[in-house]
Design an enzyme around this catalytic site. Sequence first.
Site, PDB file in Angstrom:
ATOM      1  N   ASN A 107       0.734  -1.132   0.149  1.00 58.30           N
ATOM      2  CA  ASN A 107      -0.007   0.054   0.028  1.00 58.30           C
ATOM      3  C   ASN A 107       0.873   1.391  -0.039  1.00 58.30           C
ATOM      4  OD1 ASN A 107      -1.990   1.996   0.423  1.00 58.30           O
ATOM      5  ND2 ASN A 107      -2.859   1.258   2.085  1.00 58.30           N
ATOM      6  N   ASP A 108       1.530   1.459   1.177  1.00 58.44           N
ATOM      7  CA  ASP A 108       2.226   2.780   1.289  1.00 58.44           C
ATOM      8  C   ASP A 108       3.356   2.845   0.163  1.00 58.44           C
ATOM      9  OD1 ASP A 108       0.720   3.297   3.298  1.00 58.44           O
ATOM     10  OD2 ASP A 108       2.244   2.692   4.853  1.00 58.44           O
ATOM     11  N   VAL A 109       3.890   1.634  -0.344  1.00 59.45           N
ATOM     12  CA  VAL A 109       5.118   1.899  -1.282  1.00 59.45           C
ATOM     13  C   VAL A 109       4.751   2.160  -2.525  1.00 59.45           C
ATOM     14  CG1 VAL A 109       6.301   0.236   0.315  1.00 59.45           C
ATOM     15  CG2 VAL A 109       4.914  -0.560  -1.721  1.00 59.45           C
ATOM     16  N   SER A 150       1.037   3.550   7.441  1.00 56.81           N
ATOM     17  CA  SER A 150       1.543   4.877   7.935  1.00 56.81           C
ATOM     18  C   SER A 150       0.178   5.547   8.299  1.00 56.81           C
ATOM     19  CB  SER A 150       2.197   5.432   6.642  1.00 56.81           C
ATOM     20  OG  SER A 150       1.203   5.394   5.719  1.00 56.81           O
TER      21      SER A 150
END
Lengths: 463, 104
Positions: A391-393, A432
Amino acid sequence: MSANMVAVLYLISALMFIFALRGLSHPESSRLGNIFGIVGMIIAIITTLMFKSVLSYVEIGAAIIIGGAIGTFIALRIEMTALPQLVAAFHSLVGIAAVFVAAAAFYDPASFGIGKVGSIGTSSLIEMSIGTFIGAITFSGSVLAFGKLQGTVSGKPIVFKFQHTINALILVIIISLIVIFVTNQSPSIFWTIVIVSILLGFLVVIPIGGADMPVVVSMLNSYSGWAACGIGFTLSNNLLIITGALVGASGAILSYIMSKGMNRSIISVVLGGFGGEQAASSVGDNSDKIVKQGNAEDAAYIMKNADSVIIVPGYGMAVAQAQHALREMGDILKKEGINVRYAIHPVAGRMPGHMNVLLAEANVPYEEVLELDEINHDFPMTEVSFVIGANDVTNPAAKTDETSPIYGMPILDVEKSQTVLFIKRSMATGYSGVDNELFYRDNTTMLFGDAKKMCEDIVKSLA
Amino acid sequence: MEAHSSEVFVIGLTVFFLACIIGYYVVWSVTPALHSPLMGVTNAISSVIIVGAILAAGPFGYDTSKIFGIIGVLLASINIFGGFIVTYRMLSMFKKKPKKNKKD
């Protein structure tokens, strides 16, 4: 055996360890490297057993056999998805073993040639206490990291007031204790150092959250090396010093690579607290945006008609154990003549290289698995990006939104491909706590559901 | 005694810094795909502190130091066997697959 002979054999052993690491520069040479490591260890152990002072073979043999059996049993049984916690558990053993060796040297310095009880040389005492201190921190830090990775302890960062002040204060206390210990050589001070260091180890890892674990695991790896170094200095043993330095350097470099992968300094990771409450501010204003939703058949249709697909796996793939189903999907697509590749972000998963091992386990050829720098420029020429458990990446906000906690983090440019298929359990935010604007883009189709189930359904639809 | 031990310390320090530099270059040459096996293998070799534990466990008769030594040998052995075996398992997954992987 003469002292020179011992030194030479230890040197050979140390060289073997260097070759063991060197072998890992390529998958083809890596297995030979591991054998070098094993040979080096056997040389080290046999050389030590030949010492004149080493007589109780029965007890030592029994300890090696029992320990070896436990280690073998665990290593053979462990699931590859549980590797990070296994490594953390092993680090804790190195730490506590270092404490025991330091304690043994303290109680019987004559066996190690560093003086007599009550009159150990000052430098030996300092080295001993440093080895003990690092060993104890490695132990408790790794135990807590293990708990967080295993899920027995909440992976959420735990932050409280004056946290860093308290840690700094404890460090000062430990240094004072070491000074006292060096002057009076009291066993009670020795054990106080052990206990306070254990406490500090817990406190250091407590504020660090789940997705920062790759950094923590690498850091503890590094500590376990420095602990071995400390013991090496205490015993004036070059083999321990060399090996400890190699391991320490390795862990430090991995920590550096991991924190760079998140665009954060090691310091800020160590201070912890990331992904906690402060991220809440950036969530909440997306409730009215529209998300395009699809199902397995849509995904199968889209990918079947593409020329190229890049698969982006993340920790969610590990959690769902989806790697085998994913590889099956990839195989079918390859048979259709589609160019299928995998893109790995440096911090994907819970330890360095975690995704690579899981994909290798599922028989994905390593040539198809590429690192961020190798593949990132290919996304604009790619028809489909298939994001599974990451997700965040992939969050474009890291490039555009300066207020985002992940701003500046290098990301995989999946949004530049023609279509993004994004498997996700629900609309919850990533680790995050940042909302991912990728979900609301026109070229994104969300596939809601369990990653493994989704891959299996896509395979069925493709067939 | 003091003069001697400081000499030993300086030799140790020399070895330490040279080893750090070797470690630095060797580890940067490790391919990122093998970072997990790297942790496995470093974990196993850091258990070379078993050497210290064996020395402590060496003498006949039982005292505190010997018991600590035996515990140290036991813990380090778990790590040595566990570390090398789990690394072996990881690395055997990176074996080149026969073309057109027919395997499961």
